[in-house]
Design a protein around this motif. Sequence first.
Motif, PDB file in Angstrom:
ATOM      1  N   CYS A   1     -18.960   5.794   7.406  1.00  0.00           N
ATOM      2  CA  CYS A   1     -18.702   4.363   7.234  1.00  0.00           C
ATOM      3  C   CYS A   1     -17.692   4.198   6.116  1.00  0.00           C
ATOM      4  CB  CYS A   1     -19.961   3.607   6.846  1.00  0.00           C
ATOM      5  SG  CYS A   1     -21.203   3.629   8.152  1.00  0.00           S
ATOM      6  N   ARG A   2     -16.678   3.509   6.269  1.00  0.00           N
ATOM      7  CA  ARG A   2     -16.171   2.980   7.476  1.00  0.00           C
ATOM      8  C   ARG A   2     -14.669   2.959   7.464  1.00  0.00           C
ATOM      9  NH1 ARG A   2     -14.489  -1.489   5.306  1.00  0.00           N
ATOM     10  NH2 ARG A   2     -15.697  -2.781   3.931  1.00  0.00           N
ATOM     11  N   GLY A   3     -14.085   3.031   8.639  1.00  0.00           N
ATOM     12  CA  GLY A   3     -12.674   2.721   8.816  1.00  0.00           C
ATOM     13  C   GLY A   3     -12.530   1.273   9.226  1.00  0.00           C
ATOM     14  N   GLY A   4     -11.301   0.930   9.623  1.00  0.00           N
ATOM     15  CA  GLY A   4     -11.072  -0.429  10.092  1.00  0.00           C
ATOM     16  C   GLY A   4     -10.233  -1.233   9.131  1.00  0.00           C
ATOM     17  N   MET A   5     -10.584  -2.523   8.993  1.00  0.00           N
ATOM     18  CA  MET A   5      -9.801  -3.444   8.142  1.00  0.00           C
ATOM     19  C   MET A   5      -8.313  -3.343   8.497  1.00  0.00           C
ATOM     20  SD  MET A   5     -11.942  -5.182   6.371  1.00  0.00           S
ATOM     21  CE  MET A   5     -13.747  -5.128   6.222  1.00  0.00           C
ATOM     22  N   PHE A   6      -8.071  -3.416   9.805  1.00  0.00           N
ATOM     23  CA  PHE A   6      -6.720  -3.202  10.336  1.00  0.00           C
ATOM     24  C   PHE A   6      -5.782  -4.388  10.128  1.00  0.00           C
ATOM     25  CE2 PHE A   6      -9.410  -0.619  13.326  1.00  0.00           C
ATOM     26  CZ  PHE A   6      -8.896   0.627  12.992  1.00  0.00           C
ATOM     27  N   THR A   7      -6.350  -5.565   9.985  1.00  0.00           N
ATOM     28  CA  THR A   7      -5.512  -6.767  10.002  1.00  0.00           C
ATOM     29  C   THR A   7      -4.830  -6.975   8.650  1.00  0.00           C
ATOM     30  OG1 THR A   7      -7.472  -8.048   9.414  1.00  0.00           O
ATOM     31  CG2 THR A   7      -6.925  -7.907  11.739  1.00  0.00           C
ATOM     32  N   ALA A   8      -3.618  -7.458   8.704  1.00  0.00           N
ATOM     33  CA  ALA A   8      -2.872  -7.716   7.471  1.00  0.00           C
ATOM     34  C   ALA A   8      -1.790  -8.736   7.767  1.00  0.00           C
ATOM     35  CB  ALA A   8      -2.258  -6.427   6.932  1.00  0.00           C
TER      36      ALA A   8
ATOM     37  N   ARG B   1      -0.253  -3.530   7.550  1.00  0.00           N
ATOM     38  CA  ARG B   1      -0.863  -2.897   8.724  1.00  0.00           C
ATOM     39  C   ARG B   1      -0.598  -1.385   8.739  1.00  0.00           C
ATOM     40  NH1 ARG B   1       0.624  -8.021  10.651  1.00  0.00           N
ATOM     41  NH2 ARG B   1       2.661  -7.399  11.442  1.00  0.00           N
ATOM     42  N   ARG B   2       0.599  -1.008   8.309  1.00  0.00           N
ATOM     43  CA  ARG B   2       0.899   0.432   8.219  1.00  0.00           C
ATOM     44  C   ARG B   2      -0.003   1.125   7.208  1.00  0.00           C
ATOM     45  NH1 ARG B   2       6.251  -0.668   8.690  1.00  0.00           N
ATOM     46  NH2 ARG B   2       6.474  -0.789   6.421  1.00  0.00           N
ATOM     47  N   ALA B   3      -0.184   0.477   6.066  1.00  0.00           N
ATOM     48  CA  ALA B   3      -1.053   1.053   5.032  1.00  0.00           C
ATOM     49  C   ALA B   3      -2.477   1.201   5.558  1.00  0.00           C
ATOM     50  CB  ALA B   3      -1.033   0.174   3.781  1.00  0.00           C
ATOM     51  N   ALA B   4      -2.935   0.210   6.310  1.00  0.00           N
ATOM     52  CA  ALA B   4      -4.290   0.264   6.873  1.00  0.00           C
ATOM     53  C   ALA B   4      -4.403   1.424   7.858  1.00  0.00           C
ATOM     54  CB  ALA B   4      -4.632  -1.062   7.553  1.00  0.00           C
ATOM     55  N   LEU B   5      -3.379   1.599   8.678  1.00  0.00           N
ATOM     56  CA  LEU B   5      -3.406   2.698   9.647  1.00  0.00           C
ATOM     57  C   LEU B   5      -3.416   4.051   8.944  1.00  0.00           C
ATOM     58  CD1 LEU B   5      -1.231   1.683  12.701  1.00  0.00           C
ATOM     59  CD2 LEU B   5      -3.499   2.761  12.745  1.00  0.00           C
ATOM     60  N   ASP B   6      -2.594   4.174   7.916  1.00  0.00           N
ATOM     61  CA  ASP B   6      -2.577   5.430   7.152  1.00  0.00           C
ATOM     62  C   ASP B   6      -3.961   5.728   6.584  1.00  0.00           C
ATOM     63  OD1 ASP B   6       0.062   5.810   7.687  1.00  0.00           O
ATOM     64  OD2 ASP B   6       0.785   5.011   5.764  1.00  0.00           O
ATOM     65  N   ASP B   7      -4.566   4.704   6.038  1.00  0.00           N
ATOM     66  CA  ASP B   7      -5.903   4.892   5.463  1.00  0.00           C
ATOM     67  C   ASP B   7      -6.914   5.276   6.544  1.00  0.00           C
ATOM     68  OD1 ASP B   7      -7.748   4.744   3.214  1.00  0.00           O
ATOM     69  OD2 ASP B   7      -8.615   3.043   4.297  1.00  0.00           O
ATOM     70  N   ASN B   8      -6.758   4.697   7.720  1.00  0.00           N
ATOM     71  CA  ASN B   8      -7.671   5.029   8.807  1.00  0.00           C
ATOM     72  C   ASN B   8      -7.470   6.469   9.305  1.00  0.00           C
ATOM     73  OD1 ASN B   8      -9.610   2.874  10.045  1.00  0.00           O
ATOM     74  ND2 ASN B   8      -7.868   1.732   9.202  1.00  0.00           N
ATOM     75  N   ARG B   9      -6.225   6.940   9.264  1.00  0.00           N
ATOM     76  CA  ARG B   9      -6.008   8.356   9.646  1.00  0.00           C
ATOM     77  C   ARG B   9      -6.717   9.276   8.653  1.00  0.00           C
ATOM     78  NH1 ARG B   9      -0.710   6.334  10.659  1.00  0.00           N
ATOM     79  NH2 ARG B   9      -0.490   5.892  12.885  1.00  0.00           N
ATOM     80  N   ARG B  10      -6.657   8.895   7.378  1.00  0.00           N
ATOM     81  CA  ARG B  10      -7.395   9.680   6.379  1.00  0.00           C
ATOM     82  C   ARG B  10      -8.910   9.604   6.624  1.00  0.00           C
ATOM     83  NH1 ARG B  10      -3.287   7.569   2.985  1.00  0.00           N
ATOM     84  NH2 ARG B  10      -4.586   5.799   2.367  1.00  0.00           N
TER      85      ARG B  10
END
Lengths: 276, 276
Positions: A68-75, A81-90
């Motif tokens: 728990c948890r990934g997500g929080m994609f919206t920006a 949004r790119r930063a959120a995606l990078d964080d989700n890949r991690r």
Amino acid sequence: MRDLSHDRSLLSINSMTVKPWSLEQLVEGCTRAGISAISPWRDIVQACGVERAARLIRDHNLTVTGLCRGGMFTASDAAGRRAALDDNRRAVDEAGAIDARCLILVVGGLPKGSRDIGDARKQVRDALAELLPHARQAGVPLAIEPLHPMFAADRACVNTLAQANDLCDELGAGAGVAVDVYHVWWDPELKREIARAGRNILAYHVNDWLVPTTDLLLDRGMMGDGVIDLRAIRAMVEAAGYRGHCEVEILSAGNWWKRDPDEVLRICLERHQRVV
Amino acid sequence: MRDLSHDRSLLSINSMTVKPWSLEQLVEGCTRAGISAISPWRDIVQACGVERAARLIRDHNLTVTGLCRGGMFTASDAAGRRAALDDNRRAVDEAGAIDARCLILVVGGLPKGSRDIGDARKQVRDALAELLPHARQAGVPLAIEPLHPMFAADRACVNTLAQANDLCDELGAGAGVAVDVYHVWWDPELKREIARAGRNILAYHVNDWLVPTTDLLLDRGMMGDGVIDLRAIRAMVEAAGYRGHCEVEILSAGNWWKRDPDEVLRICLERHQRVV
């Protein structure tokens, strides 16, 4: 059918339930209590160090029912949004490192300043599609968790299991759902949508809805202390083919977080047997 | 199409928005502010006396967009359900006496001690079917108001517009819906279900969802202060054929109830023109 409800080997403890504990304490506490599965939040995994966490979990022979948890994609902009995606890949990589059965996704609400929930939902879909190849490659299924509609603005704009199922239909292999009774118990379409989710159910979270509920986020109840028909929902997920763990996730600033975590685990075990 | 949003003659004030006021004060305050429609709760009508209230409203030439509220049909035994029905028949009569366009229904949640939301929903359907002949005879349409899912346990087990529409389909003439943006704004099926409700929309309530929301019941926002896309939802109800009032209903213990009600009305008027 095997009676899952009396099988402590299918009980999992989400780290939020025993928030005062570090990952080390969670691992040791659960082992002490005879609980063999956990679901940690990223903060305590990172505080421990991912490599060390993976070793610790392996050494204690614990199953990790989710990270728990990934997500929080919206920006509000593309950089966000790119930063959120990078964080989700991690997050996917961390889930892979600790051999988590899935990465739980709280998808994000309205970007700051936005009133366009339709656009937020499109952002979520697009981000999931973009994240999915990495998740597939890492062998980490993405568990989309519909959150209660009271969190639509600030936490997750996916608010029904129907929405999560629609996303899974669109996204294909590697995407599934997390069913948390707290978020879905009220849904008139619950039975139908749990059946529809079927083998896509990657995680099943339990707790309870208290009456009254004094805080939107941090006043969840222990199973049996509220009004959710836990046995009925359990029967639905089992009928849908789910054979995984019941993961206890209780965010409770006023009550359970103040208690001795060892005592909390004892009560989780007792309630898991009696009411879940 | 007539631009309803700039027409103050289609603004209605729900008495909860100016809770410190009696019915007499509400009538006089709205008249003073040039507002020609109100929607009182039963407590202030009863405190005034129903006959006197009817005369007062007539003398001031006010439209009554609804009487709030009937409902609370669910109970743990037959005696409780009978008492609720009796009370609802009186509510219908009161609505008729003050010439309210509809009786707003908050249908009730789980009976004390129950975890069976399916049964609660059946109780609601049965009670509505039993109340309807009396309402038809009195010429008072019943407005089923779906309440936000966070009220499923303690206030209303009808939590989506789809459910309310299903009930209307089943019940036939005399039953309609009340659309309150606070309760439905998050619903992924909102556009479809508003279109489906069509001419069954008996009332349209406005306010706003604040971020953060600090209390489940009493922290509603003034239109424009939150995240609801009011213009978008307004367009949906108008596209569905609704030509009635926008009724402002704000339950706000920490803010609006503490202000001078005359000032609250001025702000309602301004926001109604600017953002609703």
